[in-house]
Design a protein around this motif. Structure first.
Motif, PDB file in Angstrom:
ATOM      1  N   UNK A  27       1.066  -1.207  -0.137  1.00 54.70           N
ATOM      2  CA  UNK A  27       0.047   0.169   0.416  1.00 54.70           C
ATOM      3  C   UNK A  27       0.909   1.310  -0.106  1.00 54.70           C
ATOM      4  N   UNK A  28       1.384   1.261   0.438  1.00 52.64           N
ATOM      5  CA  UNK A  28       2.815   3.042   1.474  1.00 52.64           C
ATOM      6  C   UNK A  28       3.089   2.617   0.137  1.00 52.64           C
ATOM      7  N   UNK A  29       4.554   1.158  -0.718  1.00 55.60           N
ATOM      8  CA  UNK A  29       5.424   1.396  -1.978  1.00 55.60           C
ATOM      9  C   UNK A  29       3.892   1.993  -2.869  1.00 55.60           C
ATOM     10  N   UNK A  30       2.939   1.430  -2.885  1.00 52.37           N
ATOM     11  CA  UNK A  30       2.057   1.346  -4.355  1.00 52.37           C
ATOM     12  C   UNK A  30       1.902   3.367  -4.702  1.00 52.37           C
ATOM     13  N   UNK A  31       1.390   4.124  -3.350  1.00 48.03           N
ATOM     14  CA  UNK A  31       1.000   5.479  -2.879  1.00 48.03           C
ATOM     15  C   UNK A  31       2.249   6.433  -3.157  1.00 48.03           C
ATOM     16  N   UNK A  32       3.689   5.720  -3.165  1.00 46.10           N
ATOM     17  CA  UNK A  32       4.596   6.489  -3.269  1.00 46.10           C
ATOM     18  C   UNK A  32       5.837   6.126  -5.037  1.00 46.10           C
ATOM     19  N   UNK A  33       5.197   4.645  -5.145  1.00 40.61           N
ATOM     20  CA  UNK A  33       5.997   4.710  -6.731  1.00 40.61           C
ATOM     21  C   UNK A  33       4.432   4.934  -7.752  1.00 40.61           C
ATOM     22  N   UNK A  34       3.456   4.873  -7.620  1.00 40.13           N
ATOM     23  CA  UNK A  34       2.405   5.677  -8.277  1.00 40.13           C
ATOM     24  C   UNK A  34       3.401   7.194  -8.576  1.00 40.13           C
ATOM     25  N   UNK A  35       3.130   7.656  -7.837  1.00 38.92           N
ATOM     26  CA  UNK A  35       3.559   9.080  -7.649  1.00 38.92           C
ATOM     27  C   UNK A  35       4.468   9.689  -8.960  1.00 38.92           C
ATOM     28  N   UNK A  36       5.320   8.527  -8.388  1.00 35.92           N
ATOM     29  CA  UNK A  36       6.962   8.440  -9.079  1.00 35.92           C
ATOM     30  C   UNK A  36       6.141   8.573 -10.611  1.00 35.92           C
ATOM     31  N   UNK A  37       5.220   7.454 -11.000  1.00 34.57           N
ATOM     32  CA  UNK A  37       5.271   7.058 -11.924  1.00 34.57           C
ATOM     33  C   UNK A  37       4.615   7.937 -12.519  1.00 34.57           C
ATOM     34  N   UNK A  38       3.647   8.905 -12.291  1.00 34.85           N
ATOM     35  CA  UNK A  38       2.728   9.749 -12.721  1.00 34.85           C
ATOM     36  C   UNK A  38       3.792  10.972 -13.160  1.00 34.85           C
ATOM     37  N   UNK A  39       4.958  11.219 -12.410  1.00 34.78           N
ATOM     38  CA  UNK A  39       5.573  12.135 -12.117  1.00 34.78           C
ATOM     39  C   UNK A  39       6.211  11.846 -13.974  1.00 34.78           C
ATOM     40  N   UNK A  40       6.482  10.381 -14.441  1.00 27.07           N
ATOM     41  CA  UNK A  40       7.951  10.087 -15.336  1.00 27.07           C
ATOM     42  C   UNK A  40       6.605   9.976 -16.491  1.00 27.07           C
ATOM     43  N   UNK A  41       5.427  10.296 -15.818  1.00 26.78           N
ATOM     44  CA  UNK A  41       4.332   9.809 -17.207  1.00 26.78           C
ATOM     45  C   UNK A  41       3.963  11.324 -17.765  1.00 26.78           C
ATOM     46  N   UNK A  42       4.117  12.507 -17.020  1.00 24.28           N
ATOM     47  CA  UNK A  42       3.837  13.964 -17.200  1.00 24.28           C
ATOM     48  C   UNK A  42       5.010  14.161 -17.892  1.00 24.28           C
ATOM     49  N   UNK A  43       6.458  14.193 -17.545  1.00 25.88           N
ATOM     50  CA  UNK A  43       7.814  14.270 -18.468  1.00 25.88           C
ATOM     51  C   UNK A  43       7.403  14.095 -19.656  1.00 25.88           C
ATOM     52  N   UNK A  44       7.479  11.994 -19.471  1.00 21.31           N
ATOM     53  CA  UNK A  44       7.665  11.988 -20.936  1.00 21.31           C
ATOM     54  C   UNK A  44       6.332  12.523 -22.010  1.00 21.31           C
ATOM     55  N   UNK A  45       5.559  13.125 -21.258  1.00 19.73           N
ATOM     56  CA  UNK A  45       4.546  13.715 -22.283  1.00 19.73           C
ATOM     57  C   UNK A  45       4.502  15.070 -22.995  1.00 19.73           C
ATOM     58  N   UNK A  46       5.184  15.852 -21.770  1.00 18.22           N
ATOM     59  CA  UNK A  46       5.650  16.839 -22.140  1.00 18.22           C
ATOM     60  C   UNK A  46       6.905  16.933 -22.560  1.00 18.22           C
TER      61      UNK A  46
END
Length: 81
Positions: A27-46
């Motif tokens: 659960x805790x790792x999931x939230x943390x890694x999803x936050x990082x994943x989302x940041x990487x997705x936004x960076x890729x899109x930008x």
């Protein structure tokens, strides 16, 4: 020349997002890694990676990817239909 580097960094950001997306556990790792994943997705899109490519590589829906790159949360589901 800057355009070439943007494409490369965008693809590398996408690879990072895929890696983080596939290694999410707990659960805790999931939230943390999803936050990082989302940041990487936004960076890729930008950096010019299209939503369709991001969605196919991460196995997320295009709607979810669009929501993530927009920085919002998905709209609530209306069950009264």
């Amino acid at each position: 020349m800057a355009r070439t580097w943007e494409g490369v960094t965008g693809r590398l950001s996408l690879v990072l997002a895929v890696l983080l997306h596939r290694t999410v556990t707990g659960q805790a790792a999931k939230r943390r890694l999803q936050h990082w994943r989302d940041a990487a997705l936004r960076a890729a899109y930008r950096r010019g990676v299209p939503v369709e490519v991001i969605a196919s590589r991460t196995r997320l829906t295009r709607r979810r990817v669009r929501t993530v790159v927009a920085g919002g949360k998905p709209p609530p589901v209306d069950g009264a239909a």
